[in-house]
Write a protein that holds these residues in place. Sequence first.
Motif, mmCIF file in Angstrom:
data_model
loop_
_atom_site.group_PDB
_atom_site.id
_atom_site.type_symbol
_atom_site.label_atom_id
_atom_site.label_comp_id
_atom_site.label_asym_id
_atom_site.label_seq_id
_atom_site.Cartn_x
_atom_site.Cartn_y
_atom_site.Cartn_z
ATOM 1 N N ARG A 164 81.754 27.819 51.632
ATOM 2 C CA ARG A 164 80.724 27.724 50.613
ATOM 3 C C ARG A 164 79.931 28.696 50.271
ATOM 4 O O ARG A 164 79.642 29.254 48.973
ATOM 5 C CB ARG A 164 79.829 26.365 50.799
ATOM 6 N N PHE A 515 88.636 22.994 47.308
ATOM 7 C CA PHE A 515 87.593 23.741 46.311
ATOM 8 C C PHE A 515 88.445 24.135 45.134
ATOM 9 O O PHE A 515 87.821 23.666 44.105
ATOM 10 C CB PHE A 515 87.313 25.109 46.986
ATOM 11 N N ASP A 526 81.359 20.520 46.157
ATOM 12 C CA ASP A 526 80.715 20.012 47.327
ATOM 13 C C ASP A 526 81.255 18.796 48.083
ATOM 14 O O ASP A 526 81.360 18.713 49.199
ATOM 15 C CB ASP A 526 79.310 19.910 47.216
ATOM 16 N N LEU A 529 84.564 19.699 49.825
ATOM 17 C CA LEU A 529 84.488 20.335 50.796
ATOM 18 C C LEU A 529 83.887 19.453 52.057
ATOM 19 O O LEU A 529 84.218 19.580 53.174
ATOM 20 C CB LEU A 529 83.341 21.510 50.533
#
Length: 588
Positions: A164, A515, A526, A529
């Motif tokens: 990230r 992603f 997010d 992920l």
Amino acid sequence: MTYEQIVLFLLLGLVLAGLMWGKWRYDLVAFGALIVGVVLGVVPADTAFSGFGNDATIIIALVLVVTAGLSRSGAVDLITRHAVSRDRSLPLHISIMGGIGAVFSGFMNNVAALAILMPVDLQAAQKANRSPASSLMPLAFATILGGMLTMIGTPPNIIIAAYRERAMGESFTMFDFTPVGLVCALAGVAFIGLVGWRLIPVRDKGAGAELRAAASYTTELVVTEKSKAKGQRVRDLDGAAEEHDCAIVGLVRRNKRMPGRARWEKIGKGDLLVVHGSAEAISALAGALQVDLQGRSGESAELSSDLKIVEAVVTSDSRVVGRIANDVRVMQRNGVVMLGLSRRGRAITERVRRTPLEVGDVLLLLGHQDAVDDVITRMDCLPVASSVAVTRHEKALAAIGLFAAAVGVGAFGIVPLTVALGAVAVLYVLFDILPVREIYESIEWPVVVLLGSLLPVGMALETSGGTQLMAEGLAVAVEHVPAWVALAAVLVFTMTLSDVLNNAATAVIFAPVAFGLAQIMGVNPDAFLMAVAIGASCAFLTPIGHNNNALIMGPGGYRFGDYWRMGLPLEVIIVLVGVPAIMVFWPL
């Protein structure tokens, strides 16, 4: 597709096949793929080894070092001391041990958490006269679930946080994983404790006996001013001794063993408690009563982090047959102490170091590793087990405090987590909690090589557009379904892949795909992920999906097909609670 994409897809396919085949070690497979990628020109040579300096790789190595320090200091004993009781029902025992295991693995490597708690669970099974198969698998699964609680609890979380940061410029923080991880862990541990354990086939009460059959030694422990035993009668310590699977069989005062078992004698400073039990049980009792190991002078031994405890058996050719330990000069010259003596499981009725040694006796020796090895050779004895580190109970609070401080400053962003954990490793050495050599021994280097090798390959796949192709393919497959269905599909796909692959490798490969899929669908990446992090951590169907599953296979007497019985409904529960939790805490 371009040349780079074709080669990288083929290379990753070969990596997956090699990992599933299992003929070669996973680190060799990953490193070989990295080298082949460089040779074929699809992985840039100047970034080929960048993965070894990646934050994810460094954090995993440092967490293993910190875990070793917490174990060596006896910090775990402070928490697990009251976890074992023969009076507890099996569901209650599983729930308590599962809860402790989940908390431990939230802040330390989950393999190490299981390795620390597994002997405790085996001891509980022995006390309750039941098969350890009933509780070992629940414990293993609970430690896997607990790893999802924080960023450092399991490698996939560390990898996802690092990805990230690369993709969005900001990493997940220490406790960003906690809300979803806590929901999944609570649901999973509740299922395990209430229902799951009933689904495990139990075939043999003797399973795991190979780990329980430790020698029982007679040793003498020194009562100090701070000891909890001081001022009590010998008989008053029966409860503590029984709790730690030991027996207090006598008392030594002014170098003379008192008649019988001295049950009514009041214990004073400088007295020696004569204790019978396994090496691990004696060490645990010493920590609970705050008594010390006996040194060469009969007083408290001077302990340091680089001392080891080694078992050695007296053979028919040994030079010490018929002699007493106090007269063996080679031990005195090398600073080696005989802590205990085991003679066919019987308690020794004389002073331990004044008992003539016989063929078949097992000696418990304390000293520096090289010195102990030299003494065993010179005495013509035979080492019967690998060395065991001395537990430094007096260092427990310091070890916990340093680690808690590192987690705090890392979580609040005062310093990077890598720096905070690195500082803990240095301080553990300076405070004599962990010797320097064990810093390197405690790191699981194959995992470091795996990550260091696969990260550059994964980055090459991403920069070549390969992960975008995979994401577009998934987007086409889910284009007519709601976003939450796509999220669930990512979680299920990652979880399935993790059941046959190393969970770190699964996270490395699938994080950029998830992603990219989120970007194509125009939803919060997010959430996707987080789905990869949860799915990569939850491998419950096979013994090869997670190291914890493999670790319990022998001691629990499990077969390959036993895991899915509890693992399949557990994975279904994780999906059912995980998807809504992700949507609540990381809205699409």
